[in-house]
Design an enzyme around this catalytic site. Structure first.
Site, short mmCIF file in Angstrom:
data_model
loop_
_atom_site.label_atom_id
_atom_site.label_comp_id
_atom_site.label_asym_id
_atom_site.label_seq_id
_atom_site.Cartn_x
_atom_site.Cartn_y
_atom_site.Cartn_z
N SER A 171 -9.71 -0.91 6.87
CA SER A 171 -9.22 -0.82 5.70
C SER A 171 -8.49 -1.73 5.08
O SER A 171 -8.04 -1.82 3.83
CB SER A 171 -8.09 0.37 5.58
OG SER A 171 -8.65 1.63 5.45
N SER A 177 -9.69 1.59 2.66
CA SER A 177 -8.40 2.32 1.87
C SER A 177 -7.76 1.55 1.27
O SER A 177 -7.28 2.03 0.09
CB SER A 177 -7.84 3.31 2.84
OG SER A 177 -7.02 2.70 3.86
N LYS A 181 0.84 -1.37 0.12
CA LYS A 181 0.15 0.08 0.03
C LYS A 181 0.92 1.09 -0.10
O LYS A 181 1.87 1.17 0.72
CB LYS A 181 -0.88 0.24 1.33
CG LYS A 181 -1.89 0.98 1.34
CD LYS A 181 -2.73 0.78 2.83
CE LYS A 181 -3.91 1.66 2.69
NZ LYS A 181 -4.74 1.55 4.25
N1 GLN Z 1 -12.81 3.51 6.28
C1 GLN Z 1 -12.46 3.95 7.55
C2 GLN Z 1 -12.14 5.32 7.40
O1 GLN Z 1 -12.63 5.97 6.83
C3 GLN Z 1 -11.20 3.09 8.16
C4 GLN Z 1 -9.72 3.41 7.34
C5 GLN Z 1 -8.75 2.73 7.75
O2 GLN Z 1 -8.63 1.82 8.45
N2 GLN Z 1 -7.64 3.26 7.56
O3 GLN Z 1 -11.41 6.04 8.25
#
Ligand code: GLN
Length: 476
Positions: free
Chosen positions: A170, A146, A71
């Protein structure tokens, strides 16, 4: 004629290069915008060197030839990394993330950096300076986020393992949307050194793959103590591939009532999860319904804490030390302001502003302190549940993948997709997302298993067991 053993070596001899070539071809065919940087040449050199090493019968590492994607939050020394943000444009990693170093030490091959939401903030991979990622099978749908690029790359065999990060879901949510396996280990199991920070008390390095065995191997290599990150646990790291002698039928499993109902839950996800639970019961497992009374508090709690931490973590991007700097300014103050205004995307700005607000002297008690207290309640509650149960089973997400732009103008709706993943994040416990069938559109459904602190070894074996006996569909 070549002797049989001779022939064997010629075949093996080319195998790392060949395997790499297959992955490269998959990327070249259609990359779904999953990658933001590719390192084919280096990867080919490495594969060639590994083939030679193999031929000479020199010892090779535990991750030899495995094709890894990172990532765009992982520092890979001397390679670009920018958290899919304009503010880190042109930044080259000067350090090596510990997880990356450990994989390289075991002869893994890194193929590229993968697209994600800016600084890991998002649930659809639409908040990226590099543009949205396409779902692996349905172009008009998001792959989740993400770590969206990572999930797509794994699904479409562009890499066999990806390192993602999971702060509130994420790794698990994109794994669920794309139909692959995603593990969020216990907080502090894997070093965060060299991983660009979003919310430090929640950020967890996670692993995506189609194979439990690959996840076990990767975790064995990357987990454990690190001189560069004091928060990492000193607990010894088991060899996660080693078998576990335990009677799986004796496992006590709970499912959370509140995550099996409600407007937010898509009918096909609800049905499939119920069906899975029924199958387990029929096979003689003890599966009980329990209540989790804090569910409606977890999203506000998560957003208060993560935004507060983001607002301090992202203060360092000021145009002086890293990446992007605005072109036109007359004084220092203006340079800071313009750099940050131009460099950060909308969602990141929203979170910095909210985070700054909840940390102000007037609001601290009302929001931040209260959120910390709720977080403790959630953690204590899970500890209590795990006195009576080995695993908790829930849907990973309330819905299957949604269409591009369906939620992007509605942050509340976007945040709601994390409802079932955030509890394990707040508690810091390990959780895994497993593919479990599909809805009527053919979009993957996923089931989540949560386990007590540092029980990844048992969790991974239990997950594998459930797939082997077809209780969980797998469908990989
Ligand atoms: N979707 C979640 C957010 O918007 C989780 C993001 C993550 O785990 N980095 O914060």
């Amino acid at each position: 004629m070549l002797a049989a053993h001779h022939y064997f070596f010629i075949v093996i001899n080319q195998s790392f290069q060949k395997n790499l070539q297959n992955h490269i071809q998959n990327i070249q065919q259609k990359d779904h915008n999953a990658f933001v940087n590719l390192y084919f040449e280096e990867a080919q050199k490495k594969a060639k060197a590994l083939d030679e090493k193999q031929q000479k019968k020199e010892s090779i590492g535990k991750m030899t030839g495995k094709i890894i994607g990172l990532k765009d939050l992982f520092c890979y020394q001397d390679h670009p990394v920018q958290a899919c943000s304009k503010i880190l444009q042109g930044f080259i990693a000067q350090i090596q993330a510990t997880a990356v170093q450990r994989l390289l030490d075991e002869d893994a091959i890194i193929i590229g950096h993968q697209n994600c939401d800016e600084f890991g903030m998002g649930a659809s991979n639409e908040n990226s300076i590099f543009g949205p990622v396409l779902h692996p099978t349905h172009d008009n749908y998001t792959p989740g986020g993400s770590s969206g690029g990572s999930a797509v790359a794994v699904k479409k065999n562009m890499c066999s393992i990806a390192l993602g990060t999971d702060t509130g879901g994420s790794v698990r949510q994109p794994a669920a949307f794309c139909g692959v396996i995603g593990l969020k280990p216990t907080y502090a199991r894997i070093s965060r050194h060299g991983v660009i920070a979003y919310a430090s008390s929640l950020d967890t390095v996670g692993i995506l793959s189609k194979s439990i065995q690959s996840i076990q191997q990767t975790l064995t290599v990357v987990a454990g103590q690190d001189i560069w990150d004091n928060t990492v646990s000193r607990k010894p790291v088991p060899v996660y591939t080693n078998p576990i002698q335990e009677d799986k039928k004796k496992m006590r499993i709970a499912y959370i009532k509140e995550m099996m109902m409600g407007d937010i839950l898509q009918t096909s996800v609800q049905k499939q999860t119920k069906y899975t639970i029924e199958k387990m019961k029929k096979l003689g497992y003890r599966v009980d319904e329990i209540s989790f009374p804090y569910l409606s508090y977890v999203l506000p709690t998560y957003h208060i804490i993560s935004n507060a931490e983001a607002s301090t973590n992202l203060a360092r991007y000021d145009g002086v030390r890293y990446g992007y700097r605005t072109k036109n300014y007359t004084n220092l103050e203006e340079m800071y302001t313009k750099t940050r205004t131009e460099g950060f995307g909308k969602e990141v700005k929203r979170r910095i502003l909210l985070g700054t607000f909840v940390l102000t002297a007037e609001r601290y008690r009302q929001y931040f302190l209260k959120a910390q207290k709720v977080r403790r309640l959630v953690q204590d509650y899970f500890l209590k549940i795990f006195q009576s149960y080995d695993y908790i089973i829930t849907p990973t997400t309330p819905t299957t993948a949604f269409a591009h732009e369906a939620y992007s103008k509605n942050p509340q709706k976007m945040y709601s997709t994390d409802l079932y993943t955030v509890p394990a994040s707040l508690a810091g416990i390990p959780a895994i997302a497993l593919p479990n069938g599909a809805d009527h559109k053919g979009l993957p459904i996923s089931i989540q298993l949560m386990a007590p602190f540092f029980e990844e070894h048992r969790l991974l074996h239990f997950a594998e067991h459930l797939m082997e006996i077809n209780v969980v569909d797998g469908g990989l």
